[in-house]
Design a protein around this motif. Sequence first.
Motif, PDB file in Angstrom:
ATOM      1  N   TRP A  44       6.428   3.459   1.339  1.00 53.17           N
ATOM      2  CA  TRP A  44       6.201   2.016   1.471  1.00 53.17           C
ATOM      3  C   TRP A  44       4.990   1.742   2.366  1.00 53.17           C
ATOM      4  CZ3 TRP A  44      12.015   0.988   2.931  1.00 53.17           C
ATOM      5  CH2 TRP A  44      12.797   1.063   1.771  1.00 53.17           C
ATOM      6  N   ILE A  45       4.918   2.465   3.480  1.00 54.28           N
ATOM      7  CA  ILE A  45       3.794   2.288   4.406  1.00 54.28           C
ATOM      8  C   ILE A  45       2.483   2.690   3.732  1.00 54.28           C
ATOM      9  CG2 ILE A  45       2.786   3.058   6.599  1.00 54.28           C
ATOM     10  CD1 ILE A  45       5.697   3.521   7.582  1.00 54.28           C
ATOM     11  N   ARG A  46       2.519   3.824   3.032  1.00 55.86           N
ATOM     12  CA  ARG A  46       1.316   4.322   2.349  1.00 55.86           C
ATOM     13  C   ARG A  46       0.828   3.315   1.304  1.00 55.86           C
ATOM     14  NH1 ARG A  46       3.520   8.191  -0.243  1.00 55.86           N
ATOM     15  NH2 ARG A  46       3.657   9.539   1.580  1.00 55.86           N
ATOM     16  N   ALA A  47       1.768   2.793   0.531  1.00 55.38           N
ATOM     17  CA  ALA A  47       1.403   1.847  -0.527  1.00 55.38           C
ATOM     18  C   ALA A  47       0.826   0.562   0.062  1.00 55.38           C
ATOM     19  CB  ALA A  47       2.625   1.530  -1.389  1.00 55.38           C
ATOM     20  N   THR A 566       7.739  -6.682   0.795  1.00 53.51           N
ATOM     21  CA  THR A 566       6.450  -6.972   0.150  1.00 53.51           C
ATOM     22  C   THR A 566       5.928  -8.360   0.495  1.00 53.51           C
ATOM     23  OG1 THR A 566       7.591  -7.739  -1.850  1.00 53.51           O
ATOM     24  CG2 THR A 566       6.925  -5.422  -1.772  1.00 53.51           C
ATOM     25  N   GLN A 567       6.809  -9.320   0.737  1.00 52.03           N
ATOM     26  CA  GLN A 567       6.367 -10.669   1.067  1.00 52.03           C
ATOM     27  C   GLN A 567       5.579 -10.690   2.378  1.00 52.03           C
ATOM     28  OE1 GLN A 567       6.372 -12.584  -1.832  1.00 52.03           O
ATOM     29  NE2 GLN A 567       6.720 -14.180  -0.314  1.00 52.03           N
ATOM     30  N   CYS A 568       6.080  -9.958   3.369  1.00 53.32           N
ATOM     31  CA  CYS A 568       5.397  -9.910   4.670  1.00 53.32           C
ATOM     32  C   CYS A 568       4.075  -9.156   4.569  1.00 53.32           C
ATOM     33  CB  CYS A 568       6.305  -9.267   5.720  1.00 53.32           C
ATOM     34  SG  CYS A 568       7.713 -10.304   6.186  1.00 53.32           S
ATOM     35  N   VAL A 569       4.049  -8.099   3.763  1.00 57.54           N
ATOM     36  CA  VAL A 569       2.800  -7.364   3.547  1.00 57.54           C
ATOM     37  C   VAL A 569       1.763  -8.275   2.899  1.00 57.54           C
ATOM     38  CG1 VAL A 569       1.724  -5.476   2.250  1.00 57.54           C
ATOM     39  CG2 VAL A 569       3.905  -5.100   3.421  1.00 57.54           C
TER      40      VAL A 569
END
Length: 687
Positions: A44-47, A566-569
Amino acid sequence: MNTNIWLYAGLVFGALSILAALATYRNVLQYDPGSARAQEIAGWIRAGASTYLKLLYNTLIAISIILGIILAVVFSGMEKQNHGLMTAAAFAFGALCSALAGWLGMKVAVEANVRTAVACKEGIPQGFNVAFKAGSVMGLAMVGVAVFGMSLLYLIWRDVEIILSFSFGASLLALLAKAGGGIYTKTADIAADLVGKVEVGIPEDDPRNPAVIADNVGDNVGDVAGMGADIFDSYVAAVVASMLLGASFFASGKVGIQYVLLPLLLCVIGIIATFIGLPFVRVGKDDKPGRALNFSTVFTCILFAVLSTIFFVVVNALSGGDPSKSLNWGALISTVAGLLIGVIIGFTTDYFTNDEHSPVRQVAKISGSGTGLTIITGFSYGLISIAPAIVGIVAAMITAYLSSQAFGLPGIYGVGLAAVGMLSLTGSVVSNDAYGPIVDNAKGIAEMSGMSHEVVDRADVLDSAGNTAKAITKGFSISAAALTVLAMFAAYSEVISTYSQKDFMLDLLDPLVLAGVLLGCVVPALFSALLMLSVTKNAFTMIEEIRRQFKAEPGILKGTVLPDYTQCVAIASSGALKALIGPAFLAVVFPLLVGFILGPGALGGFLGGAIFTGVVFALLMSNAGGLWDNGKKYIEAGNFGGSGSEAHKAAVVGDTVGDPFKDTAGPSLNTLITVMSLVSSLFAPLI
């Protein structure tokens, strides 16, 4: 004197440094990536990091194309044949090299974070080894790409002004990458802390927090890719400023051709010192990581000083006493002066930001009396921390200037070499800096994937040393930028004198010069405000999103439902990119407006005002922010009531104020003043 061999040395050792970075990267990938859950979180972090960097670099490619076309058109009227096309090509190449160094550092960081967490199961030394190896990838890649790029361009065109455009490309990308990454990371960090820690009382890296992945992504795009591009910019700018001064003095017959290329050779010696020094950085069973990181800096410093002295002795022995082939000892003294002062400033920063010393512990203690006193005390120590760094910069400048003059070299050339000397440790310093966000991510992954408390505690020990290492790097880079822009300021004066065919002097009684000084003083304050307001605006939006998710799905806090990370990203990414327009305008367009409307004298005053206030603001914000951060961590370690206490709540608020100070505005200011100095020197022939 045939200096081609010096340029070939730059190409060879630059390429070797890049190859060493790639080999180390492959070695890091051999370590255990952990359980399926740990790999999922790391994924998740990498993406998230890859998605943001893709958006950022797409934006920067568009900006680079537009600016490249402008440069090609504007400089096409110069007397030199194809000068416009060469300027545009070097600009694009500089931006590409800066992006490459930052991207490679980020690439290894998102692979090393989970491997560091897994290695912590075996012990602190094992975890440190993985994280530091990964950090050294960016250190080696950065110096390698920089030295190879500058050597290649000079070998092809033999024109330092073309390398100036290379530096401008690297600096502009660094400014936008650092500012954008800083806005991204602090948006997520502040939102995660205020809602997670203060409002609902969950730990920092709790997977129930919807902002936790964005926070960990931010460590990579801000403190790895962004900070990597930032120091790459300072490194290249210091070399280019010294080469410009050397070329100017060579043209006037004051120095030999060897002084044009000496800054590049000093970088080659720095690469060799880094090659030798990095393998010796180890943590024993009972050692502290911070001690090993400090050893890395000091050991590399000593190696560089010894190797530089040997180089001067060998060159002078082979020259047979011919001044056109030998090297002046004043140049060595200036270089070593900058080197030593850089280390001293780094350890001064350590005193104000390390929880082993009084300032951090005093802020932690005061936090028990409330938020107001936490802010006042931390801000006051930040103000005090300016003094020793400024004294160090002044000491390096005066020592370099006077020693160069005493041995018959132009004094200002010595100031440029002092900046190069200070940045000669870049390979080692950047390795230390990149280590910080890697271990920060490792701690988060260990906690989110359910590793034992012992593993989380070991990762926390590594993380604490990483915070201090990042603070030292910021102090180091700001001080180096101060010397660099002073040399660049002198280079601007030389270019103006050359094209106007008369000596350029700044007269503070001239109302246009004074107007320029006052306008320059305003820019760092306005720039800082724009960045921090962007952080608060984005953080407000993310806080509302986190609260919405907690309210809409109670299962998130119970741990039965995963939040929508994903919303926060997406909030952090879009907000960071939209906020870059204002800072880019201030850095590139504002100095040109001053120069073309008010004249070269006003632009010289503008640079002086921006440099002086920029350095003060940068030191204050970086050191105060680091102090508040480690004060919070000192309380979380069980002191003054520990996590959840009133002191902890006040310290979290202090850290919230300090976050955009130390990771957004503070470290971006040194890039701002570098970009403005480069723009002024690049366009000086037209002004």
